[in-house]
Scaffold this motif. Structure first.
Motif, mmCIF file in Angstrom:
data_model
loop_
_atom_site.group_PDB
_atom_site.id
_atom_site.type_symbol
_atom_site.label_atom_id
_atom_site.label_comp_id
_atom_site.label_asym_id
_atom_site.label_seq_id
_atom_site.Cartn_x
_atom_site.Cartn_y
_atom_site.Cartn_z
ATOM 1 N N GLU A 233 0.826 -1.206 0.000
ATOM 2 C CA GLU A 233 0.000 0.000 0.000
ATOM 3 C C GLU A 233 0.863 1.259 0.000
ATOM 4 N N GLU A 234 1.938 1.234 0.782
ATOM 5 C CA GLU A 234 2.826 2.395 0.839
ATOM 6 C C GLU A 234 3.535 2.601 -0.497
ATOM 7 N N ARG A 235 3.981 1.510 -1.132
ATOM 8 C CA ARG A 235 4.626 1.633 -2.449
ATOM 9 C C ARG A 235 3.657 2.200 -3.478
ATOM 10 N N GLU A 236 2.409 1.734 -3.445
ATOM 11 C CA GLU A 236 1.401 2.244 -4.375
ATOM 12 C C GLU A 236 1.145 3.732 -4.139
ATOM 13 N N LEU A 237 1.080 4.139 -2.876
ATOM 14 C CA LEU A 237 0.894 5.548 -2.547
ATOM 15 C C LEU A 237 2.072 6.376 -3.057
ATOM 16 N N GLN A 238 3.292 5.895 -2.839
ATOM 17 C CA GLN A 238 4.479 6.604 -3.306
ATOM 18 C C GLN A 238 4.483 6.731 -4.827
ATOM 19 N N GLU A 239 4.110 5.670 -5.524
ATOM 20 C CA GLU A 239 4.062 5.713 -6.989
ATOM 21 C C GLU A 239 3.008 6.705 -7.473
ATOM 22 N N ARG A 240 1.849 6.715 -6.823
ATOM 23 C CA ARG A 240 0.773 7.645 -7.199
ATOM 24 C C ARG A 240 1.206 9.092 -6.961
ATOM 25 N N LYS A 241 1.849 9.360 -5.821
ATOM 26 C CA LYS A 241 2.313 10.719 -5.518
ATOM 27 C C LYS A 241 3.409 11.142 -6.490
ATOM 28 N N PHE A 242 4.313 10.205 -6.850
ATOM 29 C CA PHE A 242 5.359 10.525 -7.814
ATOM 30 C C PHE A 242 4.744 10.890 -9.167
ATOM 31 N N ARG A 243 3.747 10.123 -9.623
ATOM 32 C CA ARG A 243 3.067 10.453 -10.884
ATOM 33 C C ARG A 243 2.408 11.829 -10.801
ATOM 34 N N ASP A 244 1.780 12.135 -9.668
ATOM 35 C CA ASP A 244 1.165 13.455 -9.488
ATOM 36 C C ASP A 244 2.208 14.559 -9.584
ATOM 37 N N ILE A 245 3.325 14.388 -8.887
ATOM 38 C CA ILE A 245 4.390 15.403 -8.896
ATOM 39 C C ILE A 245 4.914 15.614 -10.306
ATOM 40 N N THR A 246 5.218 14.516 -11.009
ATOM 41 C CA THR A 246 5.762 14.676 -12.363
ATOM 42 C C THR A 246 4.728 15.286 -13.303
ATOM 43 N N ASN A 247 3.459 14.945 -13.127
ATOM 44 C CA ASN A 247 2.416 15.564 -13.957
ATOM 45 C C ASN A 247 2.330 17.067 -13.702
ATOM 46 N N TYR A 248 2.394 17.479 -12.435
ATOM 47 C CA TYR A 248 2.370 18.913 -12.111
ATOM 48 C C TYR A 248 3.568 19.630 -12.729
ATOM 49 N N LEU A 249 4.732 19.017 -12.643
ATOM 50 C CA LEU A 249 5.937 19.642 -13.201
ATOM 51 C C LEU A 249 5.839 19.793 -14.712
ATOM 52 N N VAL A 250 5.351 18.769 -15.389
ATOM 53 C CA VAL A 250 5.200 18.839 -16.850
ATOM 54 C C VAL A 250 4.178 19.912 -17.218
ATOM 55 N N CYS A 251 3.066 19.963 -16.493
ATOM 56 C CA CYS A 251 2.046 20.989 -16.761
ATOM 57 C C CYS A 251 2.600 22.397 -16.561
ATOM 58 N N ALA A 252 3.552 22.526 -15.639
ATOM 59 C CA ALA A 252 4.145 23.835 -15.370
ATOM 60 C C ALA A 252 5.245 24.185 -16.367
ATOM 61 N N GLY A 253 5.672 23.205 -17.179
ATOM 62 C CA GLY A 253 6.688 23.485 -18.190
ATOM 63 C C GLY A 253 8.019 22.787 -18.001
ATOM 64 N N TYR A 254 8.155 21.940 -16.993
ATOM 65 C CA TYR A 254 9.406 21.218 -16.759
ATOM 66 C C TYR A 254 9.300 19.856 -17.453
#
Length: 93
Positions: free
Chosen positions: A22-43
């Motif tokens: 469960e913790e690994r799945e949460l970490q993977e989901r949060k990592f995807r969220d972070i990278t999506n936010y960064l890409v949307c912002a232009g990184y």
């Protein structure tokens, strides 16, 4: 008893950090969220499969900080592609 001990050792060896599924799945989901936010912002480096997860997040954080409007920052960071874990932790701090 020996078979059980061998099974436990093999299980621990395969999952050395002993993080729950469960913790690994949460970490993977949060990592995807972070990278999506960064890409949307232009990184766009955050979507490069050749870049490590650590470099995507720390690089994205540095990029975001230096792109804040009306802010002047003097940043002096040396990037090494072969940094040790300890060097990466120090860089992130």
């Amino acid at each position: 008893k020996n078979n059980k001990q061998m099974f436990v050792r093999k299980t621990v060896a395969r999952n050395e950090d002993q993080t729950s599924r469960e913790e690994r799945e949460l970490q993977e989901r949060k990592f995807r969220d972070i990278t999506n936010y960064l890409v949307c912002a232009g990184y766009f480096r955050a979507r490069d499969p050749g870049v490590s997860a650590f470099d995507k997040v720390v690089g994205g954080a540095c990029w975001a900080i230096t792109h804040i409007h009306n802010t002047w920052l003097d940043v002096d960071v040396v990037f090494r592609g072969t940094s040790t874990t300890g060097q990466n932790i120090k860089l992130a701090e």
